[in-house]
Structure formats: structure tokens, C-alpha cells
Write a protein that holds these residues in place. Structure first.
Motif, PDB file in Angstrom:
ATOM      1  N   CYS A   1      55.317 -48.539 110.174  1.00 45.56           N
ATOM      2  CA  CYS A   1      54.116 -48.090 110.584  1.00 45.56           C
ATOM      3  C   CYS A   1      53.321 -47.420 109.338  1.00 45.56           C
ATOM      4  N   ALA A   2      52.242 -47.279 109.231  1.00 47.23           N
ATOM      5  CA  ALA A   2      51.325 -46.625 108.095  1.00 47.23           C
ATOM      6  C   ALA A   2      50.202 -45.829 108.842  1.00 47.23           C
ATOM      7  N   TRP A   3      50.064 -44.645 108.165  1.00 45.38           N
ATOM      8  CA  TRP A   3      48.730 -43.967 108.368  1.00 45.38           C
ATOM      9  C   TRP A   3      47.867 -43.673 107.434  1.00 45.38           C
ATOM     10  N   ARG A   4      46.682 -43.560 107.692  1.00 44.35           N
ATOM     11  CA  ARG A   4      45.515 -43.187 106.807  1.00 44.35           C
ATOM     12  C   ARG A   4      44.578 -42.057 107.327  1.00 44.35           C
ATOM     13  N   GLY A   5      44.466 -41.065 106.757  1.00 42.62           N
ATOM     14  CA  GLY A   5      43.560 -39.841 107.180  1.00 42.62           C
ATOM     15  C   GLY A   5      42.270 -40.586 107.592  1.00 42.62           C
ATOM     16  N   PRO A   6      41.492 -39.708 108.475  1.00 41.38           N
ATOM     17  CA  PRO A   6      40.100 -40.128 108.870  1.00 41.38           C
ATOM     18  C   PRO A   6      39.091 -39.936 107.859  1.00 41.38           C
ATOM     19  N   SER A   7      39.022 -39.234 106.910  1.00 37.90           N
ATOM     20  CA  SER A   7      38.220 -38.733 106.126  1.00 37.90           C
ATOM     21  C   SER A   7      38.747 -39.177 104.499  1.00 37.90           C
ATOM     22  N   GLY A   8      39.955 -39.734 104.430  1.00 38.08           N
ATOM     23  CA  GLY A   8      40.497 -39.926 103.063  1.00 38.08           C
ATOM     24  C   GLY A   8      39.747 -40.900 102.271  1.00 38.08           C
ATOM     25  N   ALA A   9      39.903 -41.272 101.233  1.00 42.12           N
ATOM     26  CA  ALA A   9      39.480 -42.199 100.273  1.00 42.12           C
ATOM     27  C   ALA A   9      40.076 -43.733 100.321  1.00 42.12           C
TER      28      ALA A   9
ATOM     29  N   LEU B   1      61.378 -54.490 123.688  1.00 37.04           N
ATOM     30  CA  LEU B   1      61.391 -53.594 122.625  1.00 37.04           C
ATOM     31  C   LEU B   1      60.565 -52.448 122.786  1.00 37.04           C
ATOM     32  N   SER B   2      60.869 -51.585 122.043  1.00 34.06           N
ATOM     33  CA  SER B   2      59.908 -50.372 121.826  1.00 34.06           C
ATOM     34  C   SER B   2      60.390 -49.640 120.479  1.00 34.06           C
ATOM     35  N   LEU B   3      59.227 -49.612 119.677  1.00 35.05           N
ATOM     36  CA  LEU B   3      59.541 -48.988 118.309  1.00 35.05           C
ATOM     37  C   LEU B   3      58.290 -47.670 118.424  1.00 35.05           C
ATOM     38  N   GLU B   4      58.896 -46.504 118.098  1.00 31.95           N
ATOM     39  CA  GLU B   4      58.068 -45.610 117.897  1.00 31.95           C
ATOM     40  C   GLU B   4      57.682 -45.019 116.531  1.00 31.95           C
ATOM     41  N   CYS B   5      56.384 -44.551 116.540  1.00 32.69           N
ATOM     42  CA  CYS B   5      56.131 -43.923 115.198  1.00 32.69           C
ATOM     43  C   CYS B   5      55.214 -42.874 115.325  1.00 32.69           C
ATOM     44  N   THR B   6      55.586 -41.720 114.393  1.00 38.99           N
ATOM     45  CA  THR B   6      54.935 -40.388 114.781  1.00 38.99           C
ATOM     46  C   THR B   6      54.423 -39.844 113.347  1.00 38.99           C
ATOM     47  N   VAL B   7      53.225 -39.387 113.391  1.00 40.78           N
ATOM     48  CA  VAL B   7      52.694 -38.508 112.026  1.00 40.78           C
ATOM     49  C   VAL B   7      52.649 -37.137 112.334  1.00 40.78           C
ATOM     50  N   GLU B   8      53.056 -36.471 111.371  1.00 43.02           N
ATOM     51  CA  GLU B   8      52.990 -34.960 111.413  1.00 43.02           C
ATOM     52  C   GLU B   8      51.999 -34.523 110.189  1.00 43.02           C
ATOM     53  N   GLY B   9      51.386 -33.405 110.445  1.00 43.23           N
ATOM     54  CA  GLY B   9      50.430 -32.662 109.389  1.00 43.23           C
ATOM     55  C   GLY B   9      49.132 -33.237 109.475  1.00 43.23           C
ATOM     56  N   THR B  10      48.651 -34.093 110.234  1.00 45.57           N
ATOM     57  CA  THR B  10      47.093 -34.407 110.359  1.00 45.57           C
ATOM     58  C   THR B  10      46.838 -34.633 111.434  1.00 45.57           C
TER      59      THR B  10
END
Lengths: 114, 113
Positions: B91-99, B19-28
Motif C-alpha cells: 500500500c502507498a500514499w501520497r499527500g494531496p498537495s505534495g510534490a 481475502l481482505s488486506l487493510e491499509c491505514t495512514v496516520e498523520g495526513t
């Protein structure tokens, strides 16, 4: 101690009613409490969130009430609409290893009848 | 604005296959990245999280592994799928300096047959 207990499991209300979903936690190190809305087949969407130094937060028709001493928080949906029918998750987060770690409740399936 | 992508959207795989699932984030930049699994009608189980390239923390010992080869790319893998690996992978993301806000991708529905 890392659990977040959510109730009820499911909820049916009439249009215009005010469904209330409750969550409880044990770990006082949790410092951020978001609510998510999820439609079938979609990823959860962040709805509203609160920090423990605030007792209430309102955004549009959604309100979080927070009781720090009781270690409980709840989501109220004012003037509920059929489009609000979805599964709602509460969560609590804790800072660890330089990031936030999130613990989710088991979800509440809400149905708003037209 | 930030966008998170996951692919494939759906996947049907036989038991024992990789299995290989991919996640990418743009704009951060330098986001914190997370993999969750959601069983049918259930809550979200945190599987892995990453605070940077090559840094992976595992929450649940299991048949899966994760890697972060680039700043905004997160991959979930398995060498041999089990029936119990079926579920909705988020998949989820959180900004490094976010609240503290965490944002989810659209998810991948995996069925192991």
C-alpha cells in the motif's frame, strides 16, 4: 509508451565503487522521476527524486542525472557501502484523474562487496 | 509525521478462500492511496488507486477489488483467491498537495496454497 526500462538487472561492485543504474522512458508527459531502495521483505523507501527541468540532483551519496532530450535518467551511488546492497527501482509519474500515477522499472539488484 | 500501516504482515490462504488486506495512514488528510503487487524478484504492478472516499480506479482487470470506506483506510479484497494471487502486496500514499512523493507501507506477503 507507459513503460520505464531499467538496466542492468543486477550489479556487483566493490566497496567504494560507484554503481550506476539507468532508466529510459518514452512518454514525455512524465513529470516526476523518483528512485526507491528496497531491502528484502520490506516496502520500498523513497531515496531521491527529480523533475525534468533539472539535470542533476544530489542528496548525500546519491545523485540523479537527468537527460531530458534522451529521455533517460540514472542513479549514481558514490562511495558505495555493503549496507547499500538492495534492489533499486526507478519510476516515472504522470498526472491523471487528479492524482499521480506511477510506472516502475523492473528493478536492479545491487550487491556491494566488502 | 505520517505513518502507513498494513496488516496482516504475512498470510497463507488456500485457493478459493476470500481475502481482505487493510491499509491505514496516520498523520495526513485526504491522501491519494495506492495498492501494488510485487511478484517474487519482479517490479511493482499498480493494481488500484483512490483519490477519495469511495473513489476507486482499477488498473488491471483481475480477481481483486478495492474499497475506501474512510479517508485514511484502503482495503484490498478478493472473493476467491487464485494461485496467481500470491505475492507481496504494498500500500502507498501520497499527500494531496505534495510534490509527487509516494511512500510505501511495510507490505503483506500473501501465499496462496
Amino acid at each position: 509508451q507507459q513503460q520505464v526500462k531499467q538496466s542492468p538487472q543486477s550489479l556487483i561492485v566493490q566497496k567504494g565503487g560507484i554503481p550506476i543504474i539507468n532508466c529510459a522512458y518514452e512518454n514525455t508527459a512524465f513529470d516526476y522521476f523518483p528512485w526507491y531502495q528496497q531491502f528484502p521483505g520490506k516496502g520500498p523507501a523513497l531515496l531521491i527524486a527529480i523533475r525534468p527541468d533539472v539535470s542533476e540532483k544530489k542528496e548525500g551519496r546519491f545523485t540523479i542525472s537527468f537527460n531530458k532530450s534522451a529521455k533517460q535518467f540514472s542513479l549514481h551511488i558514490m562511495d558505495s557501502q555493503p549496507g547499500d546492497s538492495a534492489t533499486y527501482f526507478c519510476a516515472a509519474s504522470i498526472t491523471t484523474s487528479g492524482t499521480y500515477k506511477y510506472i516502475f522499472g523492473t528493478g536492479t539488484r545491487l550487491k556491494v562487496l566488502a | 509525521s505520517q505513518t502507513i500501516h498494513q496488516w496482516p504482515a504475512t498470510l497463507v490462504q488456500p485457493v478459493g478462500s476470500p481475502l481482505s488486506l487493510e491499509c491505514t495512514v496516520e498523520g495526513t488528510s485526504n491522501p491519494n492511496l495506492y495498492w501494488y503487487r510485487q511478484a517474487a524478484g519482479r517490479g511493482l504492478q499498480l493494481l488500484f488507486y483512490s483519490v477519495g472516499i469511495g473513489q476507486i480506479s482499477s488498473e488491471v482487470p483481475q480477481n481483486l477489488s478495492a474499497s475506501r470506506p474512510q479517508d485514511r483506510q484502503f482495503i484490498l479484497s478478493s472473493k476467491k483467491l487464485l494461485l496467481s494471487d500470491s505475492g507481496f502486496y504494498l500500500c502507498a500514499w501520497r499527500g494531496p498537495s505534495g510534490a509527487g512523493e509516494q511512500y510505501f507501507g511495510p507490505g503483506t506477503r500473501l501465499t496462496v496454497t
